[in-house]
Design a protein around this motif. Structure first.
Motif, PDB file in Angstrom:
ATOM      1  N   UNK A 191       0.814  -1.226   0.000  1.00 49.83           N
ATOM      2  CA  UNK A 191       0.000   0.000   0.000  1.00 49.83           C
ATOM      3  C   UNK A 191       0.844   1.270   0.000  1.00 49.83           C
ATOM      4  N   UNK A 192       2.148   1.100  -0.183  1.00 48.78           N
ATOM      5  CA  UNK A 192       3.041   2.274  -0.314  1.00 48.78           C
ATOM      6  C   UNK A 192       3.640   2.722   1.006  1.00 48.78           C
ATOM      7  N   UNK A 193       3.137   2.187   2.118  1.00 43.81           N
ATOM      8  CA  UNK A 193       3.702   2.604   3.406  1.00 43.81           C
ATOM      9  C   UNK A 193       5.070   1.945   3.630  1.00 43.81           C
ATOM     10  N   UNK A 194       5.837   2.545   4.542  1.00 40.90           N
ATOM     11  CA  UNK A 194       7.202   2.066   4.769  1.00 40.90           C
ATOM     12  C   UNK A 194       7.474   1.939   6.263  1.00 40.90           C
ATOM     13  N   UNK A 195       8.424   1.066   6.616  1.00 38.15           N
ATOM     14  CA  UNK A 195       8.744   0.835   8.026  1.00 38.15           C
ATOM     15  C   UNK A 195      10.263   0.669   8.164  1.00 38.15           C
ATOM     16  N   UNK A 196      10.842   1.439   9.122  1.00 40.65           N
ATOM     17  CA  UNK A 196      12.293   1.372   9.320  1.00 40.65           C
ATOM     18  C   UNK A 196      12.569   0.699  10.659  1.00 40.65           C
ATOM     19  N   UNK A 197      13.380  -0.361  10.654  1.00 43.01           N
ATOM     20  CA  UNK A 197      13.666  -1.120  11.881  1.00 43.01           C
ATOM     21  C   UNK A 197      15.163  -1.381  12.046  1.00 43.01           C
ATOM     22  N   UNK A 198      15.521  -1.622  13.308  1.00 44.32           N
ATOM     23  CA  UNK A 198      16.890  -2.045  13.590  1.00 44.32           C
ATOM     24  C   UNK A 198      16.820  -3.424  14.230  1.00 44.32           C
ATOM     25  N   UNK A 199      17.821  -4.217  14.021  1.00 42.08           N
ATOM     26  CA  UNK A 199      17.821  -5.581  14.503  1.00 42.08           C
ATOM     27  C   UNK A 199      19.069  -5.780  15.363  1.00 42.08           C
TER      28      UNK A 199
END
Lengths: 320, 168
Positions: A155-163
């Protein structure tokens, strides 16, 4: 033969008629005029084309949908359960506490994947995180390199994560951190293995294809050609009695290398944008110093053209 | 110092032409190469340094162009067509003005027969009367090479003119 020296001194010299001399003189003037005209037009054509390429590239560069701010990214709590992962970007982060905008084309080392098979099971982990994430103070315990991930959804949304992990082995806990919402989610062993599998697989992908290397090589050759051409043309317009001394070249190169290394330590990764900016500043300073040394007016046109070439080259490399 | 074409052409074109003629031994070719020399000088006047005289600088250009001509000719001579038909410049043919002066004619003929290095050194040192330093600058040699080539060239020239070697 004793007087060979005298004979040579008195050797009969060729006779060129006045008309012949005049004819040659006119021929020279005509040829020079013709060459000058052709050369000027070539110069103008190349300068205008280079400027046009520069403007178009710069315009597309700044309006590119791939360059967006992290403020547009979601937090764990905003993930839409009905959507799917479309793309994942992975980058090794040497400074774990630093947040990176992985969509930036300047991160030359980042790896991207759209392989749906790799994303199998990841969506459920993210939804678990949405439901169970706990507040986080924003500090990452791990001192070494961690993996940063950027998810792009259907749907075009984005998510930034750290691991990363917290605590000493074997009592450590593996977490997914959400730097936007300042929340973290403790992964189960199975979830951790799945996440590691995803990031490691993407990270181990070949960074640049052969075709891209070839394109970069072509850009480089074109860039060198344009730079040499313009340098030659510009030089002929100025009095070059006083050459820029070699030490200025050496000092310029040393400062450039030190500065880029210094930036690299701060940023923690090769950041094209900063390198580009460094180059532009150095070229400008170098040209101004060179003009002062030669006591000649500063050639702003030359500075502009040089910077334009550098930008074009870098942008082409990024897009290549 | 700016290079003002008309002024420099009037001042030096005869000497440049003569210098090239000594090297190539062909009037038409010498005229063409003189033309090329001045065109090159106008185009690269920004490279001219005040530490050399204009004549020295022009002679250096003329010399380089002459060498370029010989280099081109050597490459072209490998082509079958030109190898067969383009042989007209192989031997020195004296011009009309030279026919009337037997001594000079012999000198020109002998000059065309000595090695190019010797010929260049003799022309610049003995005929044009340039200093060793100026000659070295034009030819891109060191001064001892200029001295050696001049001495050996003179020796070879004497032998060609039938005078033998004075030193022997």
């Amino acid at each position: 033969m004793n007087d060979l020296d005298e004979q040579l001194k008195g050797i009969l010299r060729s006779e060129r008629s006045k008309s012949m001399k005049e004819h040659t003189k006119q021929m020279i003037q005509q040829k020079v005029e013709r060459k000058k005209r052709t050369s000027n037009w070539t110069y103008r054509a190349i300068s205008v084309s280079a400027c046009a390429i520069f403007i178009v590239l710069l315009a597309t560069f700044f309006v590119s949908p791939t360059i967006n701010n992290q403020q547009d990214t979601l937090s764990f709590g905003e993930i839409d359960p009905g959507t799917n992962i479309q793309k994942v970007i992975v980058l090794e982060n040497q400074q774990p506490n630093r947040n990176l905008n992985l969509t930036s084309p300047f991160y030359f080392m980042k790896r991207t994947s759209t392989d749906q098979q790799l994303f199998h099971g990841i969506m459920s982990i993210l939804l678990n995180a949405k439901a169970n994430a706990v507040p986080w103070d924003g500090a990452i315990e791990e001192q070494y390199a961690i993996k940063d991930l950027h998810f792009v959804f259907d749907n075009g949304s984005e998510l930034y994560l750290k691991q990363a992990s917290e605590g000493d082995v074997p009592n450590h806990i593996n977490y997914l951190y959400d730097p936007v919402a300042k929340t973290k989610y403790a992964l189960s062993l199975e979830e951790w293995e799945q996440m590691i599998d995803l990031s490691d697989t993407i990270w181990s992908q070949k960074q640049i294809s052969k075709g891209k290397w070839i394109r970069i090589a072509v850009y480089f050759v074109v860039f060198i050609f344009l730079a040499r051409f313009m340098d030659k043309k510009e030089k002929s317009m100025y009095d070059e009695e006083e050459q820029v001394p070699r030490f200025i070249h050496v000092i310029g190169s040393i400062i450039g290398v030190i500065f880029i290394n210094f930036l690299d330590n701060i940023i923690g990764t090769v950041h094209f944008g900063y390198i580009l900016l460094t180059f532009m500043i150095l070229i400008t300073i170098y040209s101004i110093l060179g003009s002062w040394y030669k006591e000649q007016p500063i050639s702003w046109r030359l500075i502009f053209l040089n910077n334009m070439l550098i930008v074009t080259f870098f942008v082409l490399c990024v897009y290549g | 110092m700016a290079f003002i074409f008309e002024q420099q052409y009037d001042l030096h074109s005869d000497r440049i032409y003569q210098y090239i003629y000594f090297l190539v031994g062909h009037a038409e070719l010498a005229e063409d190469l003189t033309q090329e020399t001045f065109i090159k000088a106008i185009q690269s006047q920004h490279t001219f340094r005040n530490d050399a005289s204009t004549l020295t600088w022009l002679m250096k250009i003329a010399r380089n162009l002459t060498y370029d001509y010989y280099r081109r000719k050597r490459i072209i001579s490998f082509l079958p067509f030109t190898a067969k038909y383009d042989t007209k410049e192989e031997s020195f043919t004296p011009e009309k003005w030279l026919e009337q002066n037997e001594e000079s004619k012999r000198l020109y003929e002998a000059l065309q027969k000595v090695k190019m290095d010797y010929r260049e050194a003799i022309v610049l040192r003995k005929i044009e009367g340039l200093t060793i330093k100026e000659t070295a600058k034009i030819l891109g040699w060191n001064e001892s090479k200029v001295k050696n080539c001049t001495e050996r060239g003179m020796k070879a020239l004497r032998q060609l003119l039938g005078g033998g070697d004075e030193d022997e």
